[in-house]
Design an enzyme around this catalytic site. Structure first.
Site, PDB file in Angstrom:
ATOM      1  N   LYS A  88       1.453  -1.059  -0.251  1.00  0.00           N
ATOM      2  CA  LYS A  88       0.675  -0.237   0.024  1.00  0.00           C
ATOM      3  C   LYS A  88       0.673   1.171   0.037  1.00  0.00           C
ATOM      4  O   LYS A  88       2.082   1.274   0.602  1.00  0.00           O
ATOM      5  CB  LYS A  88      -0.975   0.323   1.037  1.00  0.00           C
ATOM      6  CG  LYS A  88      -2.225   0.788   1.266  1.00  0.00           C
ATOM      7  CD  LYS A  88      -2.582   0.915   2.257  1.00  0.00           C
ATOM      8  CE  LYS A  88      -4.194   1.645   3.268  1.00  0.00           C
ATOM      9  NZ  LYS A  88      -4.781   1.577   4.298  1.00  0.00           N
TER      10      LYS A  88
ATOM     11  N   SER B 290      -9.337   1.248   2.635  1.00  0.00           N
ATOM     12  CA  SER B 290      -8.600   2.343   2.058  1.00  0.00           C
ATOM     13  C   SER B 290      -7.828   1.591   0.806  1.00  0.00           C
ATOM     14  O   SER B 290      -6.800   1.906   0.321  1.00  0.00           O
ATOM     15  CB  SER B 290      -7.941   3.737   3.280  1.00  0.00           C
ATOM     16  OG  SER B 290      -7.463   2.959   4.164  1.00  0.00           O
TER      17      SER B 290
ATOM     18  N   SER C 152      -9.958  -0.723   6.999  1.00  0.00           N
ATOM     19  CA  SER C 152      -9.113  -0.832   5.641  1.00  0.00           C
ATOM     20  C   SER C 152      -8.523  -2.333   4.846  1.00  0.00           C
ATOM     21  O   SER C 152      -8.133  -1.510   4.109  1.00  0.00           O
ATOM     22  CB  SER C 152      -8.372   1.020   6.337  1.00  0.00           C
ATOM     23  OG  SER C 152      -9.246   1.717   6.017  1.00  0.00           O
TER      24      SER C 152
END
Lengths: 101, 501
Positions: B80, B155, B179
């Site tokens: 990420k 996210s 997330s």
């Protein structure tokens, strides 16, 4: 904990505290969403929390002390590598002392 | 080489270690997959093709001279874009950090490298991890591999789409309110949020420091167990990482738990829950019952999910979270000042406050501004007691509910998300509706406990369904074994989107 008016003045005050510049239109739009969100989080006032210890952290953590020995750290060149403006070994900012702000 | 990308990370690791597949062939296959698929899915913000191939060659060479193979030797992974890497950019999908080169590697990036994993690239996310759809990205709109008109969740949506879209063997995400687990649910992957303190946060760009945890997004439960084993452990660079031994999560994984006690959360299992998702949870309970587990109804009154007069989902936990997380965010994001690193306004400014305020106005997106503002408000003089302190007390009540529940059971069974993947643009107009996407995941972050989302088949419309298991602190071994029991009995692992077939 309700009864607080979310008006333009409050939004401007928070924006100043948060150091986020905002146009009038942006402040208006944010104010409307803000009022909804604040009304929503006000839901917590329904709960009786008398005598409840606040929980700032998920685990029972205690203070951790490191041994007082020099270790590796970033060089000034590394620390300055992402600086938007620099002057030699310094971060460069507009004049601060004597600034009316 | 089309078969290589269909292997799980564990199978690929074993194949590379046995010399049946070379690390270069595997890496090339994934880079080819990215080349073809990512035009449609937009999961990656940046890829490191040359660097990845060089590393793969080194692994093949090491094997050819008889060096022992490491636990993730040659496994291509995605990170990420809020995990700092000393190579490439770490943008957090924000204009604020669009040119930011981190001066060091996050501990998890270092651990992956030491384990022989190959980093293919950095994945898209909601800006600073604030969002549940990856639409709050200043970079691009990531699409769900099951239906490209839908969001991948967020996210960590880029990581979930990359795993589901066969563009990496597994990926790293971060979970502050759901997330990792919610995008895993939307994309049909496994997503694990470890116990707070299990994995070092050093080098994770901070959002809510008492809530953030890094964890794996994978094809199946075994891969999650394998990756957690690599990521977990104490780190002198993160004073909140906990010094507890890391079990061999893979070793015990296939052993079913005898006399397992599964808690079914009364307040989650109500008429507010979507019928198909409720059906998936019921089916999971049945699977556990058939495996000899005892199903116990438990109550988490302060995490209760209601429907208000307007038909909107509602929960104390979500309200509590949006005060705690935003307060922490407003402090953490104060570092972006246009001076040390990150975006600085190009306009001429009159003084230092104007420099800060304009740089931040230009660098942050709307949702990040909203949350900084809410957090600043909750912490400001006159409102602190009514909001922030109140939220911390409610957080204690939420945690107490879990403590009571775990006296009666080993794991809790719950939905992961209130719905399947929604359409791009459906929730962007109303921030509150978007916040409710985390209504079943958020309590775990407040309580610091681990949670895992596991695929539960497909809905009638062909979208992934998921169930979630929650465990007590540092019970990942139990949690993973229980997840594996369900995965094996349900046959729901490693679902392949139609576009990949």
């Amino acid at each position: 904990m309700t009864e607080k008016k979310i008006d333009n003045e409050l939004i401007r005050h928070i924006a100043l505290l948060a150091r986020i510049e905002m146009t009038d239109e942006q402040a208006d739009a944010l104010g409307r969403q803000f009022a909804d969100i604040v009304a929503y989080v006000d839901k917590l006032s329904e709960l009786d929390t008398n005598g409840i210890e606040p929980m700032a952290h998920a685990l029972d953590v205690c203070n951790v002390l490191a041994d007082d020995v020099p270790g590796e750290s970033l060089s000034s060149e590394q620390a300055l590598a992402n600086a938007p403006a620099r002057d030699g070994d310094f971060f460069k900012v507009p004049k601060v002392i004597g600034d009316s702000q | 080489m089309s078969g290589v990308i269909d292997l799980s990370a564990l199978e690929l690791r074993d194949a590379i270690t046995a010399g049946e597949v070379s690390a270069t062939d595997a890496t090339r296959a994934y880079l080819d997959a990215i080349e073809t698929m990512d035009k449609k899915l937009c999961a990656y913000n940046e890829t490191f093709a040359e660097r990845a191939m060089r590393q793969a060659e080194m692994i093949d060479k090491a094997r050819s001279v008889g060096q022992p193979m490491k636990p993730l030797a040659g496994v291509p992974v995605a990170l990420k874009d809020n995990i700092c890497t000393s190579f490439g950019l770490t943008s957090c999908s924000s204009k604020m950090l669009e040119n930011f080169h981190a001066p060091y590697d996050a501990t998890v990036a270092g651990k992956l490298a030491s384990a022989g994993a190959i980093v293919l690239g950095k994945t898209n996310m909601d800006e600073f991890a604030m969002g549940s759809s990856t639409e709050n990205s200043a970079r691009q709109t990531t699409r769900n591999p099951w239906d490209t008109s839908r969001v991948p969740g967020g996210s960590s949506g880029g990581s979930a789409a990359a795993v589901a879209g066969r563009m990496c063997a597994m990926a790293i995400g971060s979970d502050t309110g759901g997330s990792i687990r919610q995008p895993a649910a939307f994309c049909g992957c496994v997503g694990l949020k470890p116990t707070y303190g299990r994995v070092s946060r050093y080098g994770l760009v901070a959002f809510g420091s008492s809530l953030d945890q890094i964890g794996p997004l994978t094809r199946d439960v075994a891969d999650a167990a394998m990756m957690l084993g690599v990521l977990a452990g104490h780190d002198g660079h993160d004073s909140t990482s906990v010094d507890k031994p890391v079990p061999d999560y893979l070793a015990s994984l296939d052993k079913p738990i005898e006399n397992l006690r599964v808690g079914l959360i009364k307040e989650f299992h109500s008429e507010s829950l979507d019928a198909e998702i409720r059906g998936a949870v019921d089916k999971a309970a049945e699977i556990y019952r058939d495996a000899g587990a005892e199903i116990i109804e438990v109550s988490l009154p302060h995490s209760r999910v209601d429907i208000d007069e307007a038909g909107q989902l509602s929960s104390y936990a979500v309200a509590c979270y949006y005060l705690v997380a935003t307060a922490e965010a407003s402090s953490n994001l104060a570092r972006y000042d246009g001076v040390h690193y990150g975006h600085r306004t190009a306009e001429k400014v009159g003084g230092i406050v104007e420099l800060y305020s304009r740089s931040r106005a230009e660098g942050f997106g709307d949702e990040v501004k909203r949350r900084i503002m809410l957090g600043t408000y909750a912490l400001s003089s006159g409102y602190y007691d009514a909001y922030y302190l109140k939220a911390l007390k409610v957080r204690r009540l939420i945690k107490n509910d879990f403590d009571a529940a775990f006296e009666k059971c080993d794991v809790l069974l719950a939905p992961t998300a209130p719905e399947t993947a929604f359409k791009i643009g459906d929730k962007t107009a109303d921030p509150l509706t978007m916040y409710m996407s985390d209504i079943y995941t958020i309590s775990a972050n407040l309580a610091g406990i681990p949670g895992i989302s596991i695929p539960a088949g497909l809905s009638k419309s062909g979208l992934p369904l998921a169930v979630q298991l929650l465990g007590n602190v540092f019970s990942e071994e139990t949690l993973l074994r229980a997840a594996k029991m369900y995965e094996k009995a349900s046959g729901n692992s490693r679902l392949t989107p139609e576009m990949m077939k």
